[in-house]
Motif scaffolding. Structure first.
Motif, short mmCIF file in Angstrom:
data_model
loop_
_atom_site.label_atom_id
_atom_site.label_comp_id
_atom_site.label_asym_id
_atom_site.label_seq_id
_atom_site.Cartn_x
_atom_site.Cartn_y
_atom_site.Cartn_z
N TYR A 56 33.41 -59.22 44.64
CA TYR A 56 32.04 -60.48 45.41
C TYR A 56 33.45 -62.26 45.82
CZ TYR A 56 29.80 -60.02 40.93
OH TYR A 56 28.93 -59.47 39.72
N TYR A 57 33.10 -62.23 46.79
CA TYR A 57 33.58 -62.70 48.15
C TYR A 57 33.20 -64.46 47.43
CZ TYR A 57 34.95 -58.51 49.41
OH TYR A 57 35.45 -56.69 49.40
N LYS A 58 34.41 -65.73 47.82
CA LYS A 58 33.87 -66.84 48.11
C LYS A 58 33.50 -67.13 49.49
CE LYS A 58 38.11 -67.81 46.43
NZ LYS A 58 39.37 -68.60 46.04
N ILE A 59 33.00 -67.96 49.67
CA ILE A 59 32.56 -68.46 51.17
C ILE A 59 33.19 -69.97 50.73
CG2 ILE A 59 30.06 -69.34 52.26
CD1 ILE A 59 28.22 -67.90 50.65
N ALA A 60 34.58 -69.46 51.08
CA ALA A 60 35.29 -70.92 50.96
C ALA A 60 36.94 -71.01 52.41
CB ALA A 60 36.48 -70.85 49.69
N LYS A 61 36.80 -71.96 52.61
CA LYS A 61 37.38 -72.43 53.86
C LYS A 61 39.35 -71.65 53.37
CE LYS A 61 40.01 -75.63 56.64
NZ LYS A 61 40.63 -76.68 56.62
N ASP A 62 39.58 -70.51 54.46
CA ASP A 62 40.77 -69.59 54.43
C ASP A 62 39.96 -68.18 53.28
OD1 ASP A 62 41.93 -71.39 55.38
OD2 ASP A 62 42.67 -72.97 54.46
#
Length: 221
Positions: A56-62
């Motif tokens: 699972y990967y976040k769609i977020a800055k950095d």
């Protein structure tokens, strides 16, 4: 083995039942004899590990995602590799690779095309979304796709790299913080817990509990 003047990777039948191929992009390339029994080349993804649970990967800055792989059984080295993420939920295909240089840059057409010996790509989906015209990512499951300069639909062929489509992963957007004073509620808490969290309800429950315990103590005398 003779030297040949060639610009593109080709395969031609020879008298010995093998194929002769020259590496693309090299004017003075050495021809490679490919046995008729040669296995097709393939890709084995090493990161994330195939034995691991769903990623699972976040769609977020950095928030960065690293994909790594090994190339096996290749006799004709690819000139380039293209890396994509395919989403069946919305039918879109997204480039995978370093974000184009510069904030708001539109030079993204070749940012997901790499040299043929590349074995790792680092990706930040959030940065890609900032490019004008890019389709936003869906919170869904994606499939990693890697193929050489012959294209995604190229035929499986001995000695050449076969198109890869595997490694399912999921992407999501982290929820924003909301304080209690701004109306946050516990969506997974039971109704009983929410009832007892109110001071008036808690006071009534406490009084009732004391009454029951007192009566039980009198009856036991």
């Amino acid at each position: 083995m003779s030297q040949q003047q060639s610009q593109s990777a080709t395969a031609r039948p020879s008298g010995s039942g093998s194929a002769s191929a020259s590496a693309s992009g090299n004017r003075n390339s050495t021809s490679i004899s490919i046995p008729a029994t040669a296995a097709a080349g393939g890709i084995t993804v090493t990161q994330p590990p195939s034995t691991a649970s769903a990623s699972y990967y976040k769609i977020a800055k950095d928030s960065w995602i690293t994909f790594g792989w090994n190339i096996t059984s290749v006799l004709v080295q690819p000139t380039s590799l293209t890396v994509l993420a395919s989403c069946s939920a919305n039918g879109n295909v997204y480039p995978v690779g370093p974000s184009p240089t510069g904030s708001g840059s539109t030079n993204a057409s070749n940012a997901n095309v790499f040299p043929g010996n590349t074995t790792q790509v680092v990706w930040n989906p959030y940065d890609w979304e900032q490019i004008p015209g890019q389709v936003p990512f869906a919170e869904a499951t994606y499939v990693l796709k890697i193929f050489d300069e012959r294209g995604d639909g190229s035929a499986v062929k001995g000695g050449y790299l076969s198109p890869y489509a595997g490694t399912n992963f999921m992407m999501y957007r982290p929820g924003g913080y909301t304080s209690l004073s701004d109306g946050w509620t516990c969506s997974t808490c039971s109704s009983a817990f929410e009832t007892f969290s109110q001071p008036a309800h808690l006071a009534i429950f406490t009084s009732l509990l004391i009454t029951v315990l007192t009566a039980w103590g009198i009856l036991r005398r």
